[in-house]
Write a protein that holds these residues in place. Structure first.
Motif, PDB file in Angstrom:
ATOM      1  N   GLN A 198       4.847  -8.850   1.354  1.00  0.00           N
ATOM      2  CA  GLN A 198       5.034  -7.472   0.905  1.00  0.00           C
ATOM      3  C   GLN A 198       5.033  -7.397  -0.620  1.00  0.00           C
ATOM      4  O   GLN A 198       5.735  -8.165  -1.298  1.00  0.00           O
ATOM      5  CB  GLN A 198       6.371  -6.932   1.435  1.00  0.00           C
ATOM      6  N   ALA A 234       1.751  -2.462  -0.715  1.00  0.00           N
ATOM      7  CA  ALA A 234       1.157  -2.785   0.584  1.00  0.00           C
ATOM      8  C   ALA A 234       1.619  -4.175   1.007  1.00  0.00           C
ATOM      9  O   ALA A 234       2.225  -4.907   0.222  1.00  0.00           O
ATOM     10  CB  ALA A 234      -0.364  -2.760   0.499  1.00  0.00           C
ATOM     11  N   GLN A 268      -2.673  -3.838   3.313  1.00  0.00           N
ATOM     12  CA  GLN A 268      -2.488  -2.761   4.278  1.00  0.00           C
ATOM     13  C   GLN A 268      -1.237  -1.985   3.909  1.00  0.00           C
ATOM     14  O   GLN A 268      -0.128  -2.534   3.940  1.00  0.00           O
ATOM     15  CB  GLN A 268      -2.378  -3.336   5.693  1.00  0.00           C
ATOM     16  N   ALA A 269      -1.431  -0.730   3.563  1.00  0.00           N
ATOM     17  CA  ALA A 269      -0.322   0.162   3.261  1.00  0.00           C
ATOM     18  C   ALA A 269       0.158   0.799   4.561  1.00  0.00           C
ATOM     19  O   ALA A 269      -0.590   0.857   5.539  1.00  0.00           O
ATOM     20  CB  ALA A 269      -0.760   1.227   2.265  1.00  0.00           C
ATOM     21  N   PRO A 270       1.389   1.302   4.603  1.00  0.00           N
ATOM     22  CA  PRO A 270       1.916   1.906   5.827  1.00  0.00           C
ATOM     23  C   PRO A 270       1.012   3.023   6.338  1.00  0.00           C
ATOM     24  O   PRO A 270       0.614   3.912   5.576  1.00  0.00           O
ATOM     25  CB  PRO A 270       3.273   2.449   5.382  1.00  0.00           C
ATOM     26  N   GLY A 271       0.669   2.944   7.606  1.00  0.00           N
ATOM     27  CA  GLY A 271      -0.141   3.987   8.233  1.00  0.00           C
ATOM     28  C   GLY A 271      -1.617   3.938   7.889  1.00  0.00           C
ATOM     29  O   GLY A 271      -2.375   4.840   8.255  1.00  0.00           O
ATOM     30  N   THR A 285       5.760  -4.422  -3.411  1.00  0.00           N
ATOM     31  CA  THR A 285       6.249  -3.061  -3.620  1.00  0.00           C
ATOM     32  C   THR A 285       6.303  -2.779  -5.114  1.00  0.00           C
ATOM     33  O   THR A 285       6.924  -3.540  -5.865  1.00  0.00           O
ATOM     34  CB  THR A 285       7.645  -2.866  -3.008  1.00  0.00           C
TER      35      THR A 285
END
Length: 124
Positions: A119, A92, A39-42, A121
């Motif tokens: 996380q 994500a 799940q990526a931000p937003g 990155t």
């Protein structure tokens, strides 16, 4: 109930590799499929890969096919996600999931047990 704990996330440069691990405990005998989602931000929770626990059959999202490999260690009740050729688009939170269902799709709704996430990155 199956308890899942992910590890192995971190910061990596584009083109690099990471291996995520997910250790399962509890009613592990009920597990039939395990999977990785991210799940990526937003954004929503997207399918990455899943493995049929008994047969070892693996399935991948098109976006990771050829770069990621899911595998399992039945004796240790652990599933791995080897990620190669990482790009910033792979950034994500990665979640491990498990289900008692034999036949599943790539929908997160098919999985009942979830880890807390780790996380990943990828810097450009």
């Amino acid at each position: 109930q199956v308890h899942l704990v992910e590890s192995g996330g971190g910061l990596v440069q584009a083109g690099g590799s990471l291996t995520l691990s997910c250790a399962a405990s509890g009613r592990t005998f009920s597990m039939k499929n395990m999977g990785w989602f991210r799940q990526a931000p937003g954004k929503g929770r997207d399918f990455v890969a899943r493995i049929k626990w008994s047969a070892g059959s693996a399935y991948y999202a098109d976006s990771v096919k050829g770069r990621f490999t899911i595998s399992g260690d039945n004796a240790k009740n652990t599933v791995f996600l080897q990620m190669n050729s990482l790009s910033p688009e792979d950034t994500a939170v990665y979640f491990c999931a498990a289900t008692w269902k034999v036949d599943v799709t790539s929908s997160p709704d098919d999985f009942e047990s979830w880890g807390q996430g780790t996380q990943v990155t990828v810097s450009s």
